[in-house]
Design an enzyme around this catalytic site. Structure first.
Site, short mmCIF file in Angstrom:
data_model
loop_
_atom_site.label_atom_id
_atom_site.label_comp_id
_atom_site.label_asym_id
_atom_site.label_seq_id
_atom_site.Cartn_x
_atom_site.Cartn_y
_atom_site.Cartn_z
N TYR A 110 5.07 -4.40 -2.79
CA TYR A 110 6.13 -5.02 -4.01
C TYR A 110 7.36 -4.24 -3.91
O TYR A 110 8.17 -4.59 -4.78
CB TYR A 110 5.47 -4.98 -5.29
CG TYR A 110 4.10 -5.68 -5.70
CD1 TYR A 110 3.80 -6.52 -4.67
CD2 TYR A 110 3.47 -5.46 -6.85
CE1 TYR A 110 2.67 -7.32 -4.99
CE2 TYR A 110 2.25 -6.29 -7.05
CZ TYR A 110 1.89 -7.29 -6.21
OH TYR A 110 0.77 -8.02 -6.25
N LYS B 191 -7.97 -2.76 3.40
CA LYS B 191 -8.04 -3.69 4.36
C LYS B 191 -7.81 -3.17 5.76
O LYS B 191 -7.20 -3.46 6.51
CB LYS B 191 -7.08 -4.93 4.25
CG LYS B 191 -7.44 -6.15 5.13
CD LYS B 191 -8.44 -6.84 4.71
CE LYS B 191 -8.81 -7.99 5.64
NZ LYS B 191 -9.93 -8.97 5.30
N ASP C 61 -11.72 -7.88 0.63
CA ASP C 61 -12.23 -9.15 0.42
C ASP C 61 -13.82 -9.09 -0.19
O ASP C 61 -13.97 -9.74 -1.07
CB ASP C 61 -12.25 -10.20 1.52
CG ASP C 61 -12.45 -9.23 2.98
OD1 ASP C 61 -12.61 -7.95 2.94
OD2 ASP C 61 -12.62 -9.76 4.11
N ASP D 105 -3.59 -5.17 -8.35
CA ASP D 105 -2.90 -5.94 -9.26
C ASP D 105 -4.07 -7.39 -9.20
O ASP D 105 -4.33 -7.77 -10.38
CB ASP D 105 -1.76 -6.65 -8.47
CG ASP D 105 -0.88 -7.50 -9.54
OD1 ASP D 105 -1.21 -7.79 -10.67
OD2 ASP D 105 0.19 -8.15 -8.96
N ASP E 45 -7.11 -7.77 -12.49
CA ASP E 45 -6.99 -9.12 -13.29
C ASP E 45 -8.59 -9.63 -13.13
O ASP E 45 -9.11 -10.25 -14.16
CB ASP E 45 -6.21 -10.18 -12.80
CG ASP E 45 -4.84 -10.07 -13.51
OD1 ASP E 45 -4.64 -8.84 -14.36
OD2 ASP E 45 -4.11 -10.87 -13.81
#
Ligand code: NAD
Length: 355
Positions: free
Chosen positions: A142, A191, A223, A247, A251
């Site tokens: 980001y 990852k 994942d 992020d 959620d």
């Protein structure tokens, strides 16, 4: 003790829910002998209306001078058509950057009294779950290099993920310390089978594990983590992860509690100053109707007492009061399933009665 708190009420239901948290903090102060001084500052759409900017300089100065900051929410349809840099949400990134908030703590807890609101199968959540997600907030993709260019096949865009040792160490330290205060289990999510940043992250978190022999560390690929959160959320205690993975996973974790109006968050810097806010938005559809659930903001104030002021007993008093109110069966409209519900003010009264 005396504490100075900057209040950023914001838009929509923001002023209503911040008012609830202020009343609860005042009641806690009276009970435990503390004085909280509150100073309101403009942010978001209301700041745009008053000053032309979503994050006025005075607001930044006020937040930097305060001991801590309590935020409601920003945004609403009135400001949705403004250009990106003038949008209310721009103020959130601005205040996080100005305060150096590199840690985001998001608890996702299933309250026994609210099991029926959880979208997961009853047998999966039989014993509830209580996960704390520690998300890195000021680095990674980001904030990396980005741009557009003309490539071999025409227009191209790119974003870059990069993490330094310093950034990884400081967020992982927060996570180890947080796990130490909870059930002492830390899952580092990455990852590493694909990304170089993840391989550095994994190497560093394992080096640091030697300093925390009492904390059980494990790794999980992102994942798989997305699957495990809905398959068996109770396996997690503390999760630490990068900005983008955090992020998305935070959620997901909040949604499986089934109650967006219940979940608080804390964003912290190197010191004790933090910004505390509910995870939900400004809910313009119910603003001004007394229907907002104030619990997420009240619990955000409880996190402030714990993380910024180290008032452990006072913080727990709020959490326990909320637990009791829910056990007593009191609900705001978002959780009442059409049955008669308490207003924002009535729910706040009940929490204060139970302190
Ligand atoms: P939202 O979280 O505001 O609302 C989603 C749904 O949940 C709505 O039906 C709303 O009524 C309900 N809801 C949310 N909080 C509630 C509460 N405390 N009590 C009862 N019901 C509640 O998300 P949205 O509708 O996507 O966004 C509305 C505005 O909020 C947008 O302008 C968005 O940009 C902004 N937003 C701000 C923040 C923030 O300030 N941190 C975060 C997310 C969205």
């Amino acid at each position: 003790m005396n504490y100075n708190i900057a209040l950023l009420k914001g838009d929509g239901i923001g002023p209503e829910i911040v008012e609830s948290a202020v009343r609860v903090l005042e009641a806690v102060g009276a009970k435990f002998g503390h004085t909280f001084h509150f100073t309101p500052y403009l942010i978001g759409g209301s700041a745009i209306d008053a000053t032309g900017a979503p994050l006025p300089e005075e607001t930044v100065k006020g937040c930097l001078a305060a001991d801590s900051v309590l935020l409601g929410a920003v945004g609403g349809p009135k400001w949705d058509t403004l250009p990106g840099n003038l949008r209310p949400e721009k103020a959130l990134l601005g205040i996080r950057a100005a305060m150096g908030l590199f840690t985001n703590l998001r608890p996702a807890k299933l309250y026994p009294a609210l099991k029926g609101d959880c979208p997961l199968r009853a047998d999966i959540v039989e014993n509830g779950f209580d996960v704390m997600i520690v998300r890195e907030l000021t680095g990674g993709i980001y904030f990396g290099d980005r741009g557009y260019r003309e490539g071999k096949y025409g227009e191209e865009a790119f974003d870059t993920e990069s993490y330094s040792r310093m950034e990884i160490e400081r967020i992982c330290r927060v996570a180890f310390e947080t796990a130490r205060k909870r059930r002492k289990k830390l899952t580092s999510i990455d990852k590493a089978n694909v990304l170089e940043t993840s391989r550095l992250w994994r190497k560093i978190v394992h080096e640091m594990a030697a300093e925390y022999p009492d904390v059980e560390l494990s790794d999980m690929l992102v994942d798989n983590a997305a699957m495990q959160l809905v398959r068996n959320p109770a396996q997690f205690d503390v999760i630490v992860t990068s900005n983008m993975f955090g992020d998305i996973l935070s959620d997901e974790a909040s949604q499986i509690t089934g109650s967006i109006g219940m979940l608080p968050s804390a964003s912290l810097n190197e010191g004790t100053r933090g910004l505390y806010e509910p995870i939900h938005g400004s809910a313009p559809d119910i603003a001004g109707q007394g229907k907002a659930n104030p619990i997420a903001t009240v619990l955000s104030a409880a996190m402030m007492l714990l993380y910024s002021f180290n008032l452990v007993e006072e913080s727990q008093a709020i959490v326990s009061a909320v637990d009791r109110v829910l056990e007593q069966g009191f609900r705001t409209a978002d959780l009442s399933h059409g049955a008669p519900a308490l207003t924002t003010i009535q729910m706040t009264d009940k929490i204060i009665e139970n302190l």
